[in-house]
Design an enzyme around this catalytic site. Structure first.
Site, PDB file in Angstrom:
ATOM      1  N   LYS A  82       0.793  -1.234   0.000  1.00 54.70           N
ATOM      2  CA  LYS A  82       0.000   0.000   0.000  1.00 54.70           C
ATOM      3  C   LYS A  82       0.828   1.289   0.000  1.00 54.70           C
ATOM      4  O   LYS A  82       0.373   2.314  -0.480  1.00 54.70           O
ATOM      5  CB  LYS A  82      -0.962   0.007   1.196  1.00 54.70           C
ATOM      6  CG  LYS A  82      -2.130  -0.960   1.037  1.00 54.70           C
ATOM      7  CD  LYS A  82      -3.079  -0.824   2.215  1.00 54.70           C
ATOM      8  CE  LYS A  82      -4.330  -1.645   2.011  1.00 54.70           C
ATOM      9  NZ  LYS A  82      -5.300  -1.425   3.087  1.00 54.70           N
TER      10      LYS A  82
ATOM     11  N   ASP B 227     -10.374   2.840   2.191  1.00 52.38           N
ATOM     12  CA  ASP B 227     -10.581   2.107   3.456  1.00 52.38           C
ATOM     13  C   ASP B 227     -11.335   2.970   4.473  1.00 52.38           C
ATOM     14  O   ASP B 227     -12.350   2.540   5.025  1.00 52.38           O
ATOM     15  CB  ASP B 227      -9.237   1.674   4.063  1.00 52.38           C
ATOM     16  CG  ASP B 227      -8.610   0.513   3.309  1.00 52.38           C
ATOM     17  OD1 ASP B 227      -9.362  -0.310   2.754  1.00 52.38           O
ATOM     18  OD2 ASP B 227      -7.370   0.433   3.277  1.00 52.38           O
TER      19      ASP B 227
END
Ligand code: NAP
Length: 266
Positions: A42, A78
């Site tokens: 990420k 997220d």
């Protein structure tokens, strides 16, 4: 995508740390809509992108890349997915509320930033390793939010502090791996029913199993419960909308995810 008749596929790719740059370069090809990225890449993808949005910049992590005519932008759905799931499923919005975060790892950091951006008024962060909770407390304070760190352990002093903190929390979010199948404490729960107020919303980020020990305790306490599969699906919903410029069929996605988890015995 099948449900909406979109002529595209969503595939799994395993990429080594050395292969990240080359893989990302390949996404610029015509016909590629973009990808989701998960751990451990990420952060690693960021230098290979043309632009990174505000959410991903503040989280320091990208989970969605969108390709528009060969130009790649990084996003992080997220936090927004977590907030959207709570709003749609329970009506909760962080503005002016008190929240308790259990855990201080990667997920807890993202949840903290989402709650801060959503206008939460105060936070308690409970973690087994107190220093890691204190680091997150500093992050909250740096963002102008009052926060306190407490220990997440089974001794009597910690139990009382946890019970007191939970009693005044509007939202309790489990960001530990406690209760996760095949995790370090799969049958455990960070809080018991006696510690959970009926007026609270308890969101467990753990989605395998779908019904965790914490969610069972919260249901016994008559609190509002939400499992981790919703956050997982809603972050996908937001990615889907970025790639396709179309509304995602949320119910179809939730049903598919639930059926898949059930087929795995979760
Ligand atoms: P992580 O960075 O490894 O953090 C793990 C956390 O769990 C730490 O706070 C750790 O405490 C705590 N912990 C681990 N074992 C423990 C034990 N036996 N007793 C007490 N605390 C314990 O993991 P993460 O990436 O933040 O993920 C955490 C959970 O969130 C996972 O179950 C993951 O699947 C879930 N998650 C779900 C979603 C979703 O979309 N629903 C998204 C992200 C993550 P210490 O600091 O003391 O080690």
């Amino acid at each position: 995508m099948d449900h909406l008749g979109i002529d595209a596929t969503y595939e799994k790719w395993e990429v080594t740390p050395e292969g990240v740059g080359e893989f990302i370069a390949g996404l610029r090809a015509p016909g590629s809509l973009g990808i989701n990225i998960t751990v451990p890449h990420k952060q690693a993808v960021i230098p290979f992108l043309d632009e990174v949005d505000e959410w991903a910049t503040s989280a320091g992590a990208v989970n969605t890349i969108v390709n528009r005519d060969g130009r790649l932008t990084g996003h992080n759905t997220d936090g927004p997915g977590f907030l959207r799931a709570l709003l749609v499923e329970t009506g909760y919005s962080p503005q002016g509320t008190r929240a308790m975060i259990l855990g201080a790892g990667g997920a807890a950091r993202g949840i903290l930033l989402a709650l801060v951006r959503g206008g939460v008024s105060s936070l308690v962060i409970a973690n087994r390793t107190l220093e890691r909770a204190e680091t997150l407390v500093q992050l909250a304070k740096d963002n102008g939010v009052q926060a306190e760190a407490i220990s997440l352990s089974q001794d009597a002093v910690s139990y009382d502090a946890l019970t007191k903190a939970a009693a005044s929390a509007n939202l309790i979010v489990n960001c530990t791996t406690i209760g996760m199948s095949h995790g370090p404490d799969e049958h455990g729960t960070p809080l018991s029913a006696a510690q959970i107020p009926a007026s609270s919303i308890v969101n467990d980020l753990v989605y395998n199993p779908m019904e965790t020990p914490l969610l069972r305790e919260a249901a016994a306490a008559r609190a509002t419960t939400l499992g981790g599969l919703h956050m997982l699906v809603y972050q996908g919903v937001l990615s889907f909308q970025m790639w396709t410029n179309q509304d995602a069929p949320v119910e179809v996605m939730l049903e598919a995810a639930t059926a898949e988890m059930a087929s795995r015995g979760a």
